[in-house]
Design an enzyme around this catalytic site. Sequence first.
Site, PDB file in Angstrom:
ATOM      1  N   LYS A  10       9.552   7.156  -2.503  1.00 27.32           N
ATOM      2  CA  LYS A  10       9.473   7.209  -1.291  1.00 27.32           C
ATOM      3  C   LYS A  10       8.217   6.774  -0.728  1.00 27.32           C
ATOM      4  CE  LYS A  10      10.575  10.316   2.486  1.00 27.32           C
ATOM      5  NZ  LYS A  10       9.556   9.926   3.379  1.00 27.32           N
ATOM      6  N   VAL A  13       4.329   8.801  -1.493  1.00 24.78           N
ATOM      7  CA  VAL A  13       4.626   9.889  -2.538  1.00 24.78           C
ATOM      8  C   VAL A  13       3.274   9.832  -3.525  1.00 24.78           C
ATOM      9  CG1 VAL A  13       7.078  10.500  -2.735  1.00 24.78           C
ATOM     10  CG2 VAL A  13       6.199   8.330  -3.860  1.00 24.78           C
ATOM     11  N   THR A  16       0.866   3.932  -5.215  1.00 27.73           N
ATOM     12  CA  THR A  16      -0.403   3.069  -5.375  1.00 27.73           C
ATOM     13  C   THR A  16      -1.357   4.002  -6.239  1.00 27.73           C
ATOM     14  OG1 THR A  16       0.092   2.204  -3.271  1.00 27.73           O
ATOM     15  CG2 THR A  16      -2.370   2.188  -4.047  1.00 27.73           C
ATOM     16  N   THR A  17      -1.585   5.537  -6.170  1.00 24.79           N
ATOM     17  CA  THR A  17      -2.551   6.080  -6.615  1.00 24.79           C
ATOM     18  C   THR A  17      -1.961   6.193  -8.188  1.00 24.79           C
ATOM     19  OG1 THR A  17      -2.484   7.265  -4.658  1.00 24.79           O
ATOM     20  CG2 THR A  17      -3.412   8.696  -6.685  1.00 24.79           C
ATOM     21  N   ASP A  39       3.510  -4.435  -2.568  1.00 28.30           N
ATOM     22  CA  ASP A  39       3.780  -4.230  -1.202  1.00 28.30           C
ATOM     23  C   ASP A  39       3.320  -4.987  -0.311  1.00 28.30           C
ATOM     24  OD1 ASP A  39       4.049  -2.520   0.935  1.00 28.30           O
ATOM     25  OD2 ASP A  39       3.244  -0.979  -0.156  1.00 28.30           O
TER      26      ASP A  39
HETATM   27  N1  LIG Z   1      -2.326  14.086  -6.513  1.00 26.94           N
HETATM   28  C1  LIG Z   1      -2.707  13.749  -5.258  1.00 26.94           C
HETATM   29  N2  LIG Z   1      -3.601  14.430  -4.822  1.00 26.94           N
HETATM   30  C2  LIG Z   1      -4.261  14.333  -3.447  1.00 26.94           C
HETATM   31  N3  LIG Z   1      -3.735  13.369  -2.615  1.00 26.94           N
HETATM   32  C3  LIG Z   1      -2.915  12.559  -3.236  1.00 26.94           C
HETATM   33  C4  LIG Z   1      -2.304  12.474  -4.705  1.00 26.94           C
HETATM   34  N4  LIG Z   1      -1.460  11.451  -4.736  1.00 26.94           N
HETATM   35  C5  LIG Z   1      -1.410  10.594  -3.701  1.00 26.94           C
HETATM   36  N5  LIG Z   1      -2.585  11.313  -2.657  1.00 26.94           N
HETATM   37  C6  LIG Z   1      -2.798  10.816  -1.520  1.00 26.94           C
HETATM   38  O1  LIG Z   1      -1.509  10.378  -0.710  1.00 26.94           O
HETATM   39  C7  LIG Z   1      -1.739   9.357  -0.007  1.00 26.94           C
HETATM   40  C8  LIG Z   1      -0.519   8.547  -0.148  1.00 26.94           C
HETATM   41  O2  LIG Z   1      -0.655   7.977  -1.647  1.00 26.94           O
HETATM   42  P1  LIG Z   1      -0.210   6.436  -2.047  1.00 26.94           P
HETATM   43  O3  LIG Z   1      -1.157   5.443  -1.157  1.00 26.94           O
HETATM   44  O4  LIG Z   1      -0.546   6.421  -3.738  1.00 26.94           O
HETATM   45  O5  LIG Z   1       1.110   6.524  -1.916  1.00 26.94           O
HETATM   46  P2  LIG Z   1       2.139   5.334  -1.561  1.00 26.94           P
HETATM   47  O6  LIG Z   1       3.445   5.877  -2.320  1.00 26.94           O
HETATM   48  O7  LIG Z   1       1.639   4.103  -2.505  1.00 26.94           O
HETATM   49  O8  LIG Z   1       2.453   5.223  -0.434  1.00 26.94           O
HETATM   50  P3  LIG Z   1       3.245   3.823   0.241  1.00 26.94           P
HETATM   51  O9  LIG Z   1       4.592   3.906   0.222  1.00 26.94           O
HETATM   52  O10 LIG Z   1       2.608   3.980   1.619  1.00 26.94           O
HETATM   53  O11 LIG Z   1       2.600   2.555  -0.290  1.00 26.94           O
HETATM   54  C9  LIG Z   1      -3.182   8.589  -0.214  1.00 26.94           C
HETATM   55  O12 LIG Z   1      -4.073   9.132   0.695  1.00 26.94           O
HETATM   56  C10 LIG Z   1      -3.598   9.158  -1.611  1.00 26.94           C
HETATM   57  O13 LIG Z   1      -4.883   9.308  -1.830  1.00 26.94           O
HETATM   58 MG   LIG Z   2       1.402   2.246  -1.935  1.00 26.94          MG
END
Ligand SMILES: Nc1ncnc2c1ncn2[C@@H]1O[C@H](COP(=O)(O)OP(=O)(O)OP(=O)(O)O)[C@@H](O)[C@H]1O
Ligand SMILES: [Mg+2]
Length: 309
Positions: A10, A13, A16-17, A39
């Site tokens: 979703k 979540v 990207t991290t 993306d």
């Molecule tokens: N384990 C973690 N601890 C703290 N912050 C986190 C953690 N994992 C992710 N984040 C933070 O949560 C936010 C969303 O993370 P991320 O961008 O990786 O999600 P995503 O699934 O790629 O989002 P999108 O669907 O928008 O691409 C970011 O600000 C990231 O730094």
């Molecule tokens: Mg992302």
Amino acid sequence: MHDTIFFLGKGGVGKTTLSSAFALTLARKGRKVLVASLDPAHNLGDALRVRLNGEPKNVEENLDALEVNLAQWVDRYLEESREQLKLNYSYNMTLNLDSFFSILKYSPGTEEYAVLWAIEDIHCRLGPSYDFVVFDTPPTALSLRFLSLPAMSGLWVAELTKLRERILKDRQTIARLNPGSPVAEGCVDKSDDKVYGKLGSIRARLAALEVLFSKHSFMSVIVNPDELSISEALRIKDDLSRLNIPLSALCLNKQGGSEAAWQLSPELSYLPQFTYNFSKGGIHSRDDLRSIGVEPLMNYFLGERKTKR
Ligand SMILES: Nc1ncnc2c1ncn2[C@@H]1O[C@H](COP(=O)(O)OP(=O)(O)OP(=O)(O)O)[C@@H](O)[C@H]1O
Ligand SMILES: [Mg+2]
């Protein structure tokens, strides 16, 4: 054999991290890695602290990254289709290609095809220079659509191939009965027919992508301690299992980040699970990414790969 890794889940979540952290950890272990964002709203470069574009850029030793330029891929896909149509239907002057393609650009499915051909390009052209390719994916709806395209389009192309065979056969019958007819003039065998040949090559490309997704990809789904991300992971599991694409691992990210009650669905508990705590101080650097601790997932992935070889 798993040389390709996808992180799904979703919005927000941690796709990207975790894909950055995973790629970085593999690279620091001495493996040559490409991490690619699919993306349309890229932020892989932000996570890795580098400015990226559509071609691999070196981030640090053993690690390259890119952000697929989707608009460029849509234009490229349309241009290739236009050239193909011109070539095959050069006799049909009534078809207004320009207005047809300006509509096609915004048609449903165009973006998904663009993502698919971008994955093919990364896999076939760039992949051989790396040990592993990690994909950071877009929101679930778009990811499920491009992952299902090879199987769905494969069915369409198979039907179109049968139709083309019938047309070629009927033409040959007409040519036999009336050798002087205009149909007889353009009558060709399957092996010389451009349309038939093109359908065959599209079918082969789609089949290769279907195999890549279902047999050679490690599919990680990420959830957070909240019900909605878990419901979405279940949808991903169900949709992918209909496509014979198995999930490989479940990442429980941002653990301890919220007090809200949540429960992991028993339907997901068969998957190997990997837990990541919520980093209270935030994630600001590549070293912060490394400290998330993706080694257990990486070791599991490398072990799986060995047993499947
Ligand atoms: N384990 C973690 N601890 C703290 N912050 C986190 C953690 N994992 C992710 N984040 C933070 O949560 C936010 C969303 O993370 P991320 O961008 O990786 O999600 P995503 O699934 O790629 O989002 P999108 O669907 O928008 O691409 C970011 O600000 C990231 O730094
Ligand atoms: Mg992302």
